[in-house]
Design a protein around this motif. Structure first.
Motif, PDB file in Angstrom:
ATOM      1  N   SER A 211      -5.034  -6.102  -7.793  1.00  0.00           N
ATOM      2  CA  SER A 211      -5.790  -4.742  -7.152  1.00  0.00           C
ATOM      3  C   SER A 211      -4.748  -4.172  -6.054  1.00  0.00           C
ATOM      4  O   SER A 211      -3.984  -4.613  -5.449  1.00  0.00           O
ATOM      5  N   SER A 212      -5.289  -3.031  -5.698  1.00  0.00           N
ATOM      6  CA  SER A 212      -4.284  -2.377  -4.793  1.00  0.00           C
ATOM      7  C   SER A 212      -5.284  -1.610  -3.789  1.00  0.00           C
ATOM      8  O   SER A 212      -6.454  -1.369  -4.014  1.00  0.00           O
ATOM      9  N   VAL A 213      -4.690  -1.071  -2.530  1.00  0.00           N
ATOM     10  CA  VAL A 213      -5.344  -0.162  -1.627  1.00  0.00           C
ATOM     11  C   VAL A 213      -4.675   1.127  -1.960  1.00  0.00           C
ATOM     12  O   VAL A 213      -3.481   1.190  -1.960  1.00  0.00           O
ATOM     13  N   ALA A 214      -5.493   2.285  -1.811  1.00  0.00           N
ATOM     14  CA  ALA A 214      -5.064   3.597  -1.919  1.00  0.00           C
ATOM     15  C   ALA A 214      -5.298   4.242  -0.586  1.00  0.00           C
ATOM     16  O   ALA A 214      -6.301   4.109  -0.023  1.00  0.00           O
ATOM     17  N   ILE A 215      -4.230   4.766   0.031  1.00  0.00           N
ATOM     18  CA  ILE A 215      -4.565   5.508   1.292  1.00  0.00           C
ATOM     19  C   ILE A 215      -4.118   7.004   1.345  1.00  0.00           C
ATOM     20  O   ILE A 215      -3.108   7.252   1.093  1.00  0.00           O
ATOM     21  N   VAL A 216      -5.422   7.687   1.370  1.00  0.00           N
ATOM     22  CA  VAL A 216      -5.538   9.117   1.276  1.00  0.00           C
ATOM     23  C   VAL A 216      -5.159   9.700   2.359  1.00  0.00           C
ATOM     24  O   VAL A 216      -5.860   9.640   3.527  1.00  0.00           O
ATOM     25  N   GLY A 217      -3.855  10.272   2.667  1.00  0.00           N
ATOM     26  CA  GLY A 217      -3.453  10.931   3.903  1.00  0.00           C
ATOM     27  C   GLY A 217      -2.643  10.071   4.555  1.00  0.00           C
ATOM     28  O   GLY A 217      -2.481   9.964   5.877  1.00  0.00           O
ATOM     29  N   ALA A 218      -1.689   9.572   3.958  1.00  0.00           N
ATOM     30  CA  ALA A 218      -0.573   8.389   4.489  1.00  0.00           C
ATOM     31  C   ALA A 218       0.528   9.117   4.996  1.00  0.00           C
ATOM     32  O   ALA A 218       0.919  10.015   4.882  1.00  0.00           O
TER      33      ALA A 218
END
Length: 221
Positions: free
Chosen positions: A2-9
């Protein structure tokens, strides 16, 4: 995986969160408008041994944002953690008496349509996993409206309401929804508002999974 998604990275909080979750074995997906900066950040993370990739998207274009998150999930694995933390535009922060209805379109697109599109895209994957975390990061006007920052005050209030509704509805499915309110500016070297300190707080929100609204610092600081 699984992953982490950072919106506004970006190079501050986004990079710190990417490294913090990366140390825990998460693959890292990055979303921002600037392709060149995304590639540079992803490259730096890969050089540190973290599996990472980026997709350019404008959060005010919901279909574009959803497509970017879909690409990241396909490349990096199901998105288990979503962080929505883009920095609002300066023109969202007009005095309330100078704010007309058209002035609220951008803030609402940014803080409501964007989060809804992102959540709707990642939620099926979290449900398949049977777990997940959604993290909203907002400024102090999410908690205390400011008459000189009408756009963010109105839009953050709507985003907060949406997040709280998700928190109540999704808890039974093993999906935790939390909000971190950061009063004032992110400040390198500050005990609680340094990017690394904030990343640790966000990791703790994912790990400990209690409550909806949390504060990075005192509202009057």
């Amino acid at each position: 995986m699984s992953s982490v998604a950072i919106v506004g990275a970006g190079p501050g909080l986004g990079a710190a969160v990417a490294r913090r979750f990366g140390r825990e074995g998460f693959r890292v997906g990055l979303v921002a408008r600037d392709r060149e900066r995304l590639d540079a950040l992803a490259g730096a993370l890969v050089a540190e041994g973290i599996t990472a990739g980026g997709c350019a998207a404008d959060v005010r274009r919901p279909e574009e944002l959803a497509a970017a998150l879909g690409e990241l999930a396909e490349a990096l694995g199901t998105i288990e953690v979503l962080q929505y933390s883009p920095v609002p535009h300066r023109d969202f922060m007009r005095p309330v008496l100078d704010t007309g209805h058209r002035d609220l379109v951008g803030p609402i697109e940014f803080s409501v349509y964007g989060p809804v599109a992102a959540v709707q895209r990642v939620l099926p994957g979290m449900r398949r996993l049977g777990r997940g975390t959604i993290l909203f990061v907002n400024g102090g006007t999410a908690a205390v409206p400011h008459p000189e920052r009408a756009g963010t005050s109105v839009a953050f209030a709507a985003e907060s309401a949406y997040g709280h509704l998700l928190h109540e509805r999704l808890a039974a499915e093993g999906i935790h929804v939390a909000q971190l309110v950061i009063p004032g500016a992110i400040t390198p070297g500050h005990a609680r508002k340094d990017p690394d300190a904030l990343a640790e707080t966000l990791w703790s929100l994912h790990r400990d999974r209690h409550g909806f609204r949390h504060y990075a610092d005192d509202l009057d600081s």
